[in-house]
Scaffold this motif. Structure first.
Motif, PDB file in Angstrom:
ATOM      1  N   GLU A  12       5.172  19.806  38.683  1.00 38.29           N
ATOM      2  CA  GLU A  12       3.749  20.114  38.736  1.00 38.29           C
ATOM      3  C   GLU A  12       2.948  19.447  37.627  1.00 38.29           C
ATOM      4  OE1 GLU A  12       3.375  24.329  40.984  1.00 38.29           O
ATOM      5  OE2 GLU A  12       3.595  24.416  38.821  1.00 38.29           O
ATOM      6  N   VAL A  13       3.530  19.281  36.462  1.00 40.02           N
ATOM      7  CA  VAL A  13       2.805  18.709  35.331  1.00 40.02           C
ATOM      8  C   VAL A  13       3.673  17.659  34.655  1.00 40.02           C
ATOM      9  CG1 VAL A  13       1.711  19.183  33.105  1.00 40.02           C
ATOM     10  CG2 VAL A  13       1.563  20.874  34.939  1.00 40.02           C
ATOM     11  N   VAL A  14       3.094  16.482  34.436  1.00 38.89           N
ATOM     12  CA  VAL A  14       3.751  15.441  33.658  1.00 38.89           C
ATOM     13  C   VAL A  14       2.773  15.032  32.559  1.00 38.89           C
ATOM     14  CG1 VAL A  14       4.738  13.123  33.639  1.00 38.89           C
ATOM     15  CG2 VAL A  14       5.054  14.601  35.636  1.00 38.89           C
ATOM     16  N   VAL A  15       3.212  15.183  31.313  1.00 46.32           N
ATOM     17  CA  VAL A  15       2.394  14.817  30.160  1.00 46.32           C
ATOM     18  C   VAL A  15       3.162  13.772  29.371  1.00 46.32           C
ATOM     19  CG1 VAL A  15       1.267  15.632  28.061  1.00 46.32           C
ATOM     20  CG2 VAL A  15       1.357  17.121  30.069  1.00 46.32           C
ATOM     21  N   GLU A  16       2.556  12.608  29.196  1.00 49.17           N
ATOM     22  CA  GLU A  16       3.182  11.520  28.448  1.00 49.17           C
ATOM     23  C   GLU A  16       2.319  11.191  27.245  1.00 49.17           C
ATOM     24  OE1 GLU A  16       5.370   8.749  31.576  1.00 49.17           O
ATOM     25  OE2 GLU A  16       3.199   8.820  31.882  1.00 49.17           O
ATOM     26  N   SER A  39      -0.117  18.295  39.581  1.00 46.88           N
ATOM     27  CA  SER A  39      -0.032  18.383  41.033  1.00 46.88           C
ATOM     28  C   SER A  39       0.217  19.830  41.423  1.00 46.88           C
ATOM     29  CB  SER A  39       1.115  17.524  41.565  1.00 46.88           C
ATOM     30  OG  SER A  39       0.953  16.191  41.174  1.00 46.88           O
ATOM     31  N   VAL A  40      -0.181  20.156  42.631  1.00 44.54           N
ATOM     32  CA  VAL A  40       0.075  21.487  43.178  1.00 44.54           C
ATOM     33  C   VAL A  40       0.854  21.295  44.470  1.00 44.54           C
ATOM     34  CG1 VAL A  40      -0.992  23.552  44.161  1.00 44.54           C
ATOM     35  CG2 VAL A  40      -1.979  22.481  42.141  1.00 44.54           C
ATOM     36  N   ALA A  43      -0.480  20.216  47.952  1.00 46.66           N
ATOM     37  CA  ALA A  43      -1.855  19.739  47.779  1.00 46.66           C
ATOM     38  C   ALA A  43      -1.887  18.327  47.208  1.00 46.66           C
ATOM     39  CB  ALA A  43      -2.635  20.681  46.868  1.00 46.66           C
ATOM     40  N   GLY A  44      -0.753  17.802  46.812  1.00 51.51           N
ATOM     41  CA  GLY A  44      -0.712  16.460  46.250  1.00 51.51           C
ATOM     42  C   GLY A  44      -1.287  16.406  44.858  1.00 51.51           C
ATOM     43  N   MET A  45      -1.704  15.205  44.434  1.00 50.78           N
ATOM     44  CA  MET A  45      -2.248  15.028  43.097  1.00 50.78           C
ATOM     45  C   MET A  45      -3.530  15.834  42.957  1.00 50.78           C
ATOM     46  SD  MET A  45      -4.481  13.507  40.822  1.00 50.78           S
ATOM     47  CE  MET A  45      -5.392  12.324  41.742  1.00 50.78           C
ATOM     48  N   SER A  46      -3.612  16.627  41.895  1.00 49.18           N
ATOM     49  CA  SER A  46      -4.774  17.472  41.689  1.00 49.18           C
ATOM     50  C   SER A  46      -5.705  16.948  40.610  1.00 49.18           C
ATOM     51  CB  SER A  46      -4.336  18.889  41.352  1.00 49.18           C
ATOM     52  OG  SER A  46      -3.684  19.445  42.472  1.00 49.18           O
ATOM     53  N   PHE A  47      -5.173  16.373  39.544  1.00 50.75           N
ATOM     54  CA  PHE A  47      -6.029  15.666  38.595  1.00 50.75           C
ATOM     55  C   PHE A  47      -5.186  14.835  37.640  1.00 50.75           C
ATOM     56  CE2 PHE A  47      -5.405  19.618  36.145  1.00 50.75           C
ATOM     57  CZ  PHE A  47      -5.176  19.154  34.858  1.00 50.75           C
ATOM     58  N   THR A  48      -5.848  13.804  37.104  1.00 48.93           N
ATOM     59  CA  THR A  48      -5.280  13.006  36.022  1.00 48.93           C
ATOM     60  C   THR A  48      -6.175  13.197  34.807  1.00 48.93           C
ATOM     61  OG1 THR A  48      -6.517  11.037  36.643  1.00 48.93           O
ATOM     62  CG2 THR A  48      -4.276  11.269  37.535  1.00 48.93           C
ATOM     63  N   LEU A  49      -5.596  12.939  33.638  1.00 52.99           N
ATOM     64  CA  LEU A  49      -6.331  13.123  32.399  1.00 52.99           C
ATOM     65  C   LEU A  49      -5.792  12.156  31.361  1.00 52.99           C
ATOM     66  CD1 LEU A  49      -7.398  16.296  30.688  1.00 52.99           C
ATOM     67  CD2 LEU A  49      -5.724  14.914  29.500  1.00 52.99           C
ATOM     68  N   ARG A 120      -9.128  22.427  44.616  1.00 54.88           N
ATOM     69  CA  ARG A 120      -9.807  21.147  44.406  1.00 54.88           C
ATOM     70  C   ARG A 120     -11.321  21.329  44.376  1.00 54.88           C
ATOM     71  NH1 ARG A 120      -6.771  16.291  47.573  1.00 54.88           N
ATOM     72  NH2 ARG A 120      -4.871  16.343  46.350  1.00 54.88           N
ATOM     73  N   ARG A 121     -11.755  22.362  43.682  1.00 59.71           N
ATOM     74  CA  ARG A 121     -13.180  22.678  43.613  1.00 59.71           C
ATOM     75  C   ARG A 121     -13.699  22.401  42.200  1.00 59.71           C
ATOM     76  NH1 ARG A 121     -14.364  28.451  45.182  1.00 59.71           N
ATOM     77  NH2 ARG A 121     -14.295  28.826  42.959  1.00 59.71           N
ATOM     78  N   PHE A 122     -14.625  21.452  42.099  1.00 60.85           N
ATOM     79  CA  PHE A 122     -15.215  21.023  40.828  1.00 60.85           C
ATOM     80  C   PHE A 122     -16.638  21.563  40.765  1.00 60.85           C
ATOM     81  CE2 PHE A 122     -17.246  18.251  37.817  1.00 60.85           C
ATOM     82  CZ  PHE A 122     -16.246  17.835  36.952  1.00 60.85           C
TER      83      PHE A 122
END
Length: 134
Positions: A12-16, A39-40, A43-49, A120-122
């Motif tokens: 669900e979460v990848v932080v590099e 990711s959820v 639901a696929g990719m939910s956000f990048t940062l 996916r609500r902004f």
């Protein structure tokens, strides 16, 4: 250094980060030059940062990102701000700092935002302004 958070066998979460300092107690990492993808399931990719630095809670999979924070939601909104916080249990990415958001409808500024990951609500917060397109 790469941190991966998963639930029920799904990543669900990848932080590099380019540089990291990890302390097993209290389970926190201080990161520099950070890229994260959340990711959820179903639901696929939910956000990048992307940001200059972050404090990452390894146990809770929460993080506070600071410095030239920018990214994109799974729905295509591109955002930039000075800081954001991600709370994994709530599935919430948010800031109360001034933010710029760009999507297919235009460019906007606000006093912060809330992004509900699973929906996916902004939502831009306070003093929302439309920027003039050139």
């Amino acid at each position: 250094m790469t941190f991966v958070g998963s639930r029920d066998g799904l990543r669900e979460v990848v932080v590099e980060s380019r540089f990291a300092r990890f302390l097993p107690e209290p389970g926190k990492a201080w990161l520099e030059d950070v890229a994260a993808e959340v990711s959820v399931a179903n639901a696929g990719m939910s956000f990048t940062l992307y940001c200059r630095e972050a404090e990452f809670d390894v146990d809770e999979i929460d993080f506070l990102a600071r410095g030239d924070v920018h990214g994109e939601t799974g729905s295509g909104q591109r955002y930039s701000t000075e800081w954001v916080r991600y709370e994994h249990a709530e599935g919430l990415l948010y800031t109360e700092a001034p933010v710029r958001m760009v999507d297919e409808t235009g460019s906007f500024r606000g006093d912060g935002f809330r992004y509900l990951v699973s929906e996916r609500r902004f939502r831009l917060l306070g003093n929302v302004r439309v920027e003039q397109l050139q």
